[in-house]
Design a protein around this motif. Structure first.
Motif, short mmCIF file in Angstrom:
data_model
loop_
_atom_site.label_atom_id
_atom_site.label_comp_id
_atom_site.label_asym_id
_atom_site.label_seq_id
_atom_site.Cartn_x
_atom_site.Cartn_y
_atom_site.Cartn_z
N ALA A 1 0.84 -1.20 0.00
CA ALA A 1 0.00 0.00 0.00
C ALA A 1 0.88 1.25 0.00
O ALA A 1 1.84 1.34 0.77
CB ALA A 1 -0.91 -0.01 1.22
N TYR A 2 0.58 2.20 -0.90
CA TYR A 2 1.38 3.41 -1.02
C TYR A 2 0.66 4.66 -0.50
O TYR A 2 1.20 5.44 0.28
CB TYR A 2 1.76 3.64 -2.48
CG TYR A 2 2.92 2.79 -2.96
CD1 TYR A 2 3.80 2.21 -2.07
CD2 TYR A 2 3.12 2.58 -4.32
CE1 TYR A 2 4.86 1.43 -2.50
CE2 TYR A 2 4.18 1.80 -4.78
CZ TYR A 2 5.04 1.22 -3.86
OH TYR A 2 6.09 0.45 -4.30
N SER A 3 -0.57 4.84 -0.99
CA SER A 3 -1.25 6.12 -0.71
C SER A 3 -2.74 5.85 -0.46
O SER A 3 -3.33 4.98 -1.13
CB SER A 3 -1.08 7.07 -1.91
OG SER A 3 -1.75 8.29 -1.70
N ALA B 1 -1.28 -5.46 4.47
CA ALA B 1 -1.58 -5.01 5.83
C ALA B 1 -2.55 -3.83 5.76
O ALA B 1 -2.41 -2.94 4.92
CB ALA B 1 -0.30 -4.61 6.54
N ALA B 2 -3.53 -3.85 6.62
CA ALA B 2 -4.57 -2.81 6.57
C ALA B 2 -4.00 -1.45 6.93
O ALA B 2 -3.17 -1.31 7.84
CB ALA B 2 -5.70 -3.18 7.52
N TRP C 1 -8.45 0.17 4.76
CA TRP C 1 -8.39 -0.38 3.41
C TRP C 1 -7.24 -1.37 3.25
O TRP C 1 -6.24 -1.31 3.96
CB TRP C 1 -8.30 0.74 2.36
CG TRP C 1 -6.98 1.47 2.31
CD1 TRP C 1 -6.57 2.47 3.13
CD2 TRP C 1 -5.94 1.27 1.36
NE1 TRP C 1 -5.32 2.92 2.78
CE2 TRP C 1 -4.91 2.20 1.68
CE3 TRP C 1 -5.76 0.42 0.28
CZ2 TRP C 1 -3.73 2.28 0.95
CZ3 TRP C 1 -4.58 0.51 -0.45
CH2 TRP C 1 -3.58 1.42 -0.11
N ARG C 2 -7.44 -2.28 2.32
CA ARG C 2 -6.43 -3.29 2.01
C ARG C 2 -6.62 -3.74 0.57
O ARG C 2 -7.70 -3.54 -0.01
CB ARG C 2 -6.53 -4.49 2.96
CG ARG C 2 -7.85 -5.25 2.87
CD ARG C 2 -7.93 -6.33 3.93
NE ARG C 2 -9.18 -7.11 3.80
CZ ARG C 2 -9.51 -8.12 4.61
NH1 ARG C 2 -8.70 -8.46 5.62
NH2 ARG C 2 -10.65 -8.77 4.43
N VAL C 3 -5.59 -4.36 0.00
CA VAL C 3 -5.65 -4.77 -1.40
C VAL C 3 -4.90 -6.09 -1.58
O VAL C 3 -3.95 -6.38 -0.84
CB VAL C 3 -5.04 -3.67 -2.32
CG1 VAL C 3 -3.56 -3.49 -2.05
CG2 VAL C 3 -5.29 -3.98 -3.79
N GLN C 4 -5.34 -6.90 -2.55
CA GLN C 4 -4.66 -8.14 -2.90
C GLN C 4 -4.55 -8.24 -4.41
O GLN C 4 -5.36 -7.65 -5.15
CB GLN C 4 -5.38 -9.37 -2.33
CG GLN C 4 -6.73 -9.62 -2.93
CD GLN C 4 -7.43 -10.86 -2.38
OE1 GLN C 4 -8.56 -11.12 -2.74
NE2 GLN C 4 -6.79 -11.62 -1.51
N SER D 1 1.48 -0.89 -5.04
CA SER D 1 2.55 -1.31 -5.95
C SER D 1 2.03 -2.29 -7.01
O SER D 1 1.03 -2.98 -6.81
CB SER D 1 3.68 -1.98 -5.17
OG SER D 1 3.22 -3.17 -4.55
N GLN D 2 2.73 -2.33 -8.14
CA GLN D 2 2.37 -3.26 -9.21
C GLN D 2 3.00 -4.63 -8.96
O GLN D 2 4.16 -4.72 -8.55
CB GLN D 2 2.84 -2.71 -10.56
CG GLN D 2 2.45 -3.59 -11.74
CD GLN D 2 2.90 -3.01 -13.07
OE1 GLN D 2 3.65 -2.04 -13.10
NE2 GLN D 2 2.46 -3.60 -14.16
#
Length: 444
Positions: free
Chosen positions: A352-354, A433-434, A417-420, A371-372
């Motif tokens: 997670a960046y922003s 990580a949230a 927020w979180r992303v996969q 990130s990609q």
């Protein structure tokens, strides 16, 4: 028209001569080494270099009918019995082992691992779901399958001539042999109480049932000579024979063809892989093997199955090789069909960046970025109003880019927020990580 008269005695005589020639050739193949004379060779020199005693040169002279020992013509082929050759004990090396594999020795019993060295007189026992591959001095290899036991009866090699003699007894279970091409005079024998299989260079299997009283031999390449009760059968590629103690080997019969594995998947993220293939005629069961090396030195699994389907469970990411073969009603196992496939691991987790963690934002539509991941095709974003993500506010599963901006305003308050990352086959990474941010309309 003239009628040709046939002399029955001539037929009998020629038949006997042919049989005698065949027997002599077979004995020569099994018991003799052939040396080709080179310029400057002498019988005493040949005896010194290759035979157990220099005093054997008169025997070589007599056996080969040599008149003048002072003038050996280059190119002359000399027959020399194997027992006259210098022989040295050869080490047997463990190439790979898996599971419960133990050394059986008169003095000790111990577990076997890779690079362990064995010698004549020692035995090997494999347990359930266990296997081992051993290699002899000439490069020949034996794969010993689960619930099997063998004994290394002898293993010798003449380093000058390259002649190797090997003898292995199968007490129970099944072995798969890959025999290196033998030098003239070399011997490779697999024995059971029921019969003996002798080869020069081939790929074949031997199994021993009922305490060794039943032997099956299936030939995949080359030719194997199986002898029992003073009767020999030459078994060619694609054929098999069965021998019982006190009975001659059966007339060779054809083994089943290889099954068709062409429809199996080659790439998957699933760790429990189910394979099925078309059923075969004249086949009552199948054997399926799984390994992580194409040579099958260390099968991960070895299974007997009643129908043409198998499930390999709990596989870790990596490359795998499967082979399967049919088994007929006589218990003969057929040609292998092989299939390579890969279990791909899940894609990496994006970072997670922003916005920054715990940021307070005035914009009700924050720009969210991460990130990609190279192996990822999509991203799955979740925004919740609680840290446990039990109250999902936004759930966006198929984001192509590495950022997202809500299309509607977020109300004031705290968000998590979180992303996969998600690959094309549906496998996904862990969630990042949230992070948390707070929307506050009056924030600067």
């Amino acid at each position: 028209m003239k009628t040709m008269r046939v002399n029955p005695k001539a037929i009998i005589r020629s038949t006997l001569l042919a049989a005698l020639f065949s027997l002599t050739a077979a004995q020569s193949w099994a018991e003799e080494w052939v040396y080709t004379v080179r310029p400057g060779d002498t019988l005493s020199g040949i005896s010194h270099d290759y035979l157990i005693s220099t005093d054997y040169w008169p025997k070589v002279k007599q056996l080969n009918g040599i008149g003048n020992v002072r003038h050996l013509a280059p190119g002359t082929r000399l027959r020399i019995p194997l027992e006259w050759l210098k022989q040295h004990s050869a080490i047997v090396k463990v190439i790979a082992s898996r599971g419960d594999v133990s050394l059986i020795d008169a003095n000790a019993s111990m577990a076997l691992t890779s690079n362990t060295q064995l010698q004549a007189g020692q035995g090997i026992r494999t347990g359930r779901n266990s296997s081992i591959t051993i290699e002899f001095a000439d490069g020949s290899r034996i794969l010993i399958l689960p619930n099997s036991e063998i004994k290394i009866e002898s293993t010798t090699r003449n380093n000058d001539t390259g002649v190797t003699t090997l003898s292995v007894q199968v007490l129970k279970g099944q072995i798969e042999n890959r025999v290196a091409p033998q030098q003239p005079g070399g011997r490779y024998r697999i024995t059971t109480p029921a019969a003996v299989a002798a080869v020069r260079g081939t790929t074949f299997r031997v199994s021993a049932d009922d305490g060794g009283d039943v032997m099956r031999s299936e030939v995949l390449q080359g030719k194997v000579n199986v002898t029992g009760s003073s009767v020999s059968r030459n078994v060619g590629a694609g054929f098999a024979t069965l021998a019982k103690t006190g009975q001659p080997p059966s007339i060779p019969t054809q083994i089943p063809a290889a099954p068709d594995l062409s429809g199996l998947i080659k790439r998957t993220a699933v760790t429990d892989v189910n394979f099925s293939w078309p059923a075969m005629t004249n086949v009552v069961s199948y054997r399926a093997q799984l390994a992580q090396d194409a040579s099958f030195n260390t099968p991960v699994y070895n299974r007997l199955i009643e129908s043409p389907q198998v499930t390999w469970q709990a596989l870790t990411p990596g490359n795998y090789f499967m082979r399967a073969r049919g088994i007929d009603e006589m218990g003969f196992e057929g040609f292998n069909a092989s299939h390579a496939f890969v279990i791909i691991g899940p894609p990496k987790t994006p970072k997670a960046y922003s916005p920054k963690d715990e940021a307070t934002l005035p914009n009700p539509r924050p720009f969210i970025a991460w990130s990609q991941i190279q192996e990822s095709n999509f991203y799955h974003l979740q925004i919740a109003t609680d840290q446990a993500f039990s109250q999902i506010f936004l759930d966006i599963p198929n984001i192509v880019n590495t950022n997202y901006k809500p299309i509607e305003d977020l109300t004031d308050g705290q968000y998590f927020w979180r992303v996969q990352s998600v690959s094309s086959d549906g496998s996904h990474s862990r969630f990042s990580a949230a992070r948390t941010f707070t929307i506050h309309g009056n924030a600067q």
